[in-house]
Design an enzyme around this catalytic site. Sequence first.
Site, PDB file in Angstrom:
ATOM      1  N   GLY A  46      -9.079  -4.680   2.483  1.00  5.18           N
ATOM      2  CA  GLY A  46      -8.924  -4.574   1.028  1.00  5.18           C
ATOM      3  C   GLY A  46      -9.446  -5.814   0.324  1.00  5.18           C
TER       4      GLY A  46
ATOM      5  NE  ARG B 220      -4.913  -0.971   1.052  1.00  3.04           N
ATOM      6  CZ  ARG B 220      -4.978  -2.244   1.441  1.00  3.04           C
ATOM      7  NH1 ARG B 220      -5.694  -2.573   2.492  1.00  3.04           N
ATOM      8  NH2 ARG B 220      -4.317  -3.173   0.786  1.00  3.04           N
TER       9      ARG B 220
ATOM     10  CB  SER C  67      -2.669  -7.983  -7.127  1.00  2.00           C
ATOM     11  OG  SER C  67      -3.854  -7.881  -6.363  1.00  2.00           O
TER      12      SER C  67
ATOM     13  CG  ASP D   4       0.011  -9.836   3.388  1.00  2.00           C
ATOM     14  OD1 ASP D   4       0.109  -8.759   2.773  1.00  2.00           O
ATOM     15  OD2 ASP D   4      -0.972 -10.589   3.288  1.00  2.00           O
TER      16      ASP D   4
ATOM     17  NE  ARG E 267       1.303  -3.681   6.069  1.00  2.00           N
ATOM     18  CZ  ARG E 267       0.506  -4.718   5.858  1.00  2.00           C
ATOM     19  NH1 ARG E 267       0.811  -5.613   4.941  1.00  2.00           N
ATOM     20  NH2 ARG E 267      -0.591  -4.867   6.569  1.00  2.00           N
TER      21      ARG E 267
ATOM     22  NE  ARG F 253      -0.566  -8.980   7.095  1.00  2.00           N
ATOM     23  CZ  ARG F 253      -1.263 -10.023   7.544  1.00  2.00           C
ATOM     24  NH1 ARG F 253      -0.880 -10.645   8.636  1.00  2.00           N
ATOM     25  NH2 ARG F 253      -2.325 -10.456   6.894  1.00  2.00           N
TER      26      ARG F 253
HETATM   27  C1  S3P Z   1      -4.706 -10.990  -0.261  1.00  2.00           C
HETATM   28  C2  S3P Z   1      -3.835 -10.611  -1.235  1.00  2.00           C
HETATM   29  C3  S3P Z   1      -2.681  -9.728  -1.002  1.00  2.00           C
HETATM   30  C4  S3P Z   1      -2.366  -9.586   0.471  1.00  2.00           C
HETATM   31  C5  S3P Z   1      -3.595  -9.374   1.292  1.00  2.00           C
HETATM   32  C6  S3P Z   1      -4.545 -10.554   1.134  1.00  2.00           C
HETATM   33  C7  S3P Z   1      -5.821 -11.883  -0.601  1.00  2.00           C
HETATM   34  O1  S3P Z   1      -2.971  -8.446  -1.520  1.00  2.00           O
HETATM   35  O2  S3P Z   1      -1.460  -8.529   0.674  1.00  2.00           O
HETATM   36  O3  S3P Z   1      -3.273  -9.242   2.658  1.00  2.00           O
HETATM   37  O4  S3P Z   1      -6.423 -12.482   0.308  1.00  2.00           O
HETATM   38  O5  S3P Z   1      -6.125 -12.001  -1.799  1.00  2.00           O
HETATM   39  P1  S3P Z   1      -2.681  -8.045  -3.054  1.00  2.00           P
HETATM   40  O6  S3P Z   1      -3.566  -8.849  -3.919  1.00  2.00           O
HETATM   41  O7  S3P Z   1      -3.018  -6.578  -3.135  1.00  2.00           O
HETATM   42  O8  S3P Z   1      -1.226  -8.312  -3.276  1.00  2.00           O
END
Ligand code: S3P
Length: 448
Positions: A111, A140, A185, A335, A366, A408
């Site tokens: 993501g 997603r 986020s 996480d 999760r 995870r």
């Molecule tokens: C991340 C942000 C988080 C985290 C992901 C890594 C990042 O996601 O859960 O594993 O590196 O910016 P969200 O921005 O969707 O909360």
Amino acid sequence: MPPAVVTLNVTEDQHCLLIQSPSSGLSLQGNLKVPGDKSISHRALMLGAIAQGETQIQGLLLGEDPRSTASCFRAMGAEISQLNTELVTVRGIGLGQLQEPLDVLNAGNSGTTLRLMLGILASHPGRFFTVTGDSSLRSRPMSRVVKPLQQMGANIWGRKDSALAPLAIQGQQLKPIHYHSPIASAQVKSCILLAGLMVQGETTVTEPALSRDHSERMLQAFGAKLNINQETNSVTVTGLAQLQGQTVIVPGDISSAAFWLVAGAIVRGSELLIENVGVNPTRTGVLEALELMGADIRLENERLVAGEPVADLRVRYGPLKGCEIAGDLIPRLIDEIPILAAAAVFAEGTTVIRDAAELRVKESDRIAVMATQLNRMGARVTELPDGLEITGGTPLVGTDVNSHTDHRIAMSLAVAALNATGTTTIHGAEAAAISYPDFTTTLQQLCG
Ligand code: S3P
């Protein structure tokens, strides 16, 4: 001390991890290191690719996710040396200079790769890009980044009103906005800031609670013009400043260390020292949650390495108690909730996790997956719309469980299995390679 038997069964399309813990006498001892931070690894590759000159990265995570980032940016002209933990060099091609790729960019399971990259691609006028990912990533939500980019003038198309990958992007000259994100986020914040690098004027993101700030730290180190307002959780980038390649030293990932922190806390008689772990305050919610649960964890040798706080973490076994995990703490441990849920199973009393509905749109749902899999082992876990309620103290019994291809979840179940009787078989354990390729080897070594 009788060792736990940890074996990896590899069948044609699935890896099963078998964990058979002795009924008594297992204790985990020693010093260990965890692989490089995933969030910092992605950002070092991306900023290196769009900066001028050379970026050197020490301690890069060699997991599947950063590999996806490297392959996407190589396909757009960045020269990235073979990935290794010692030294990776990235020869950047300069702001706005990415080449149009000849094929679809594939972010795999990541993501962070897809969402951060969208901000960079949407702001490349005159280039056309298509992006996709694996079946988890294709389900997603992308509208959280597509919507603000569209407000900046981006042209993005995809299924469900551009909410789902595959996505097609026609790069544009974007305009600045002030975006009030409905969710805390780091991926949303970083996507908009990266787009804002290519926009004349000031682009601002305000979030409801502070999310991880690795982008802000690294962008500043690379020479971007950033203004951070801690009172309002706002960040402003002033566009069109050229980035300069830097040396990035990636600390160990606290999200990977969390598995050993919980293993050390729940397996009787254990003491572990996890060296060189990143303890950026936007990531240390897991330490605060474990402290609330009464865990014996100490930070040693605290230092600053290339702009990020780092420490060695010592954990000793001790009884845990239930606690409440909610509110602004959630983005700082998002996480780590699967492994905290595993810890809560062994705590006395009830643990309630709330305000974590974001967990439903991670690599798997999760909330649902942890509740189902822990309950299969005999735990008492109830799903809440935005979290979990876990009543601790019920002994776990080994059985067949499934990671649902979520790294995870696979590792959290493996740690829970250390305290279960009988044999736990974790199907889909190969998912751990997304963020922690050596997880099973380290587990085998610790179990002696
Ligand atoms: C991340 C942000 C988080 C985290 C992901 C890594 C990042 O996601 O859960 O594993 O590196 O910016 P969200 O921005 O969707 O909360």
